[in-house]
Design a protein around this motif. Structure first.
Motif, PDB file in Angstrom:
ATOM      1  N   LEU A  79       0.736  -1.220   0.054  1.00 45.80           N
ATOM      2  CA  LEU A  79      -0.047  -0.046   0.032  1.00 45.80           C
ATOM      3  C   LEU A  79       0.739   1.257   0.100  1.00 45.80           C
ATOM      4  O   LEU A  79       0.183   2.383   0.134  1.00 45.80           O
ATOM      5  N   GLY A  80       2.192   1.118  -0.196  1.00 46.33           N
ATOM      6  CA  GLY A  80       2.844   2.216  -0.329  1.00 46.33           C
ATOM      7  C   GLY A  80       3.004   2.889   1.201  1.00 46.33           C
ATOM      8  O   GLY A  80       3.077   2.674   2.127  1.00 46.33           O
ATOM      9  N   ILE A  81       2.974   4.280   0.954  1.00 48.10           N
ATOM     10  CA  ILE A  81       2.934   5.296   2.084  1.00 48.10           C
ATOM     11  C   ILE A  81       1.534   5.367   2.802  1.00 48.10           C
ATOM     12  O   ILE A  81       1.397   5.922   3.890  1.00 48.10           O
ATOM     13  N   SER A  82       0.561   4.484   2.355  1.00 54.32           N
ATOM     14  CA  SER A  82      -0.639   4.582   2.932  1.00 54.32           C
ATOM     15  C   SER A  82      -0.864   3.432   3.902  1.00 54.32           C
ATOM     16  O   SER A  82      -0.917   2.204   3.545  1.00 54.32           O
ATOM     17  N   LYS A  83      -0.908   3.734   5.213  1.00 53.15           N
ATOM     18  CA  LYS A  83      -1.040   2.595   6.244  1.00 53.15           C
ATOM     19  C   LYS A  83      -2.712   2.075   5.900  1.00 53.15           C
ATOM     20  O   LYS A  83      -3.458   2.905   6.094  1.00 53.15           O
ATOM     21  N   PRO A  84      -2.797   0.863   5.898  1.00 59.00           N
ATOM     22  CA  PRO A  84      -4.090   0.461   5.741  1.00 59.00           C
ATOM     23  C   PRO A  84      -5.108   0.685   7.020  1.00 59.00           C
ATOM     24  O   PRO A  84      -4.687   0.399   8.124  1.00 59.00           O
TER      25      PRO A  84
ATOM     26  N   ASP B 199       6.050   6.333   8.775  1.00 61.47           N
ATOM     27  CA  ASP B 199       6.866   7.681   8.715  1.00 61.47           C
ATOM     28  C   ASP B 199       8.308   7.635   8.701  1.00 61.47           C
ATOM     29  O   ASP B 199       8.925   8.697   8.174  1.00 61.47           O
ATOM     30  N   THR B 200       9.040   6.979   9.002  1.00 67.79           N
ATOM     31  CA  THR B 200      10.395   6.681   9.065  1.00 67.79           C
ATOM     32  C   THR B 200      10.888   6.062   7.722  1.00 67.79           C
ATOM     33  O   THR B 200      12.174   6.056   7.559  1.00 67.79           O
TER      34      THR B 200
END
Length: 145
Positions: A89-94, A136-137
């Motif tokens: 999902l890339g940078i999108s936390k499910p 975020d890191t």
């Protein structure tokens, strides 16, 4: 070879991926953005040196194999009954809805994890125990399902 027109990445089907190799395509003059368009190996500008969108095989613990795609980077998505389910999902936390929908897909189809995904052309492979994303890191995290 016949020349074919670029196609939106989202419009690629498993049948497309089975019948041709596909690479991202960029052409400012014609309005094609490589984040949105791909071309098959029948297109004059196809290049095996560009990022390929590949057919992928997903092998589940019970031996069942489903097909899907690999985006040439991190994303493996399985296709079932015309619906795509991404493990990345890339940078999108499910969110809870995404997790619940994914669990439902697995439960309804009696699929268990981990699943081993392998891209046809590059041989890139990855094992998933759930949904993966970047925190975020910049670290890869996985929500085990």
């Amino acid at each position: 070879m016949a020349c074919s027109v670029p196609k939106h990445i989202e419009e690629l089907t498993v049948a497309d991926l089975e019948s041709n190799r596909w690479c991202v395509y960029h052409n400012d003059e014609e309005g094609y953005d490589s984040f949105e368009f791909v071309i098959p190996d029948t297109h004059l500008n196809f290049s095996e040196h560009a990022i390929e969108i590949e057919l992928a095989h997903f092998t589940f613990p019970d031996g069942r194999i489903l097909k899907g795609r690999f985006d040439g980077s991190e994303s493996f998505s399985v296709c079932h009954n015309g619906n795509w389910y991404s493990f990345w999902l890339g940078i999108s936390k499910p969110n809870e809805n995404t997790i619940a929908e994914f669990k439902k897909f697995l439960t309804v189809n009696r699929l268990a994890l981990p699943v081993h995904a392998t891209a046809t052309w590059s041989g890139t492979s990855k094992t998933f125990n759930g949904l993966q994303y970047l925190d975020d890191t910049g670290a890869i995290r996985e929500i085990v399902i």
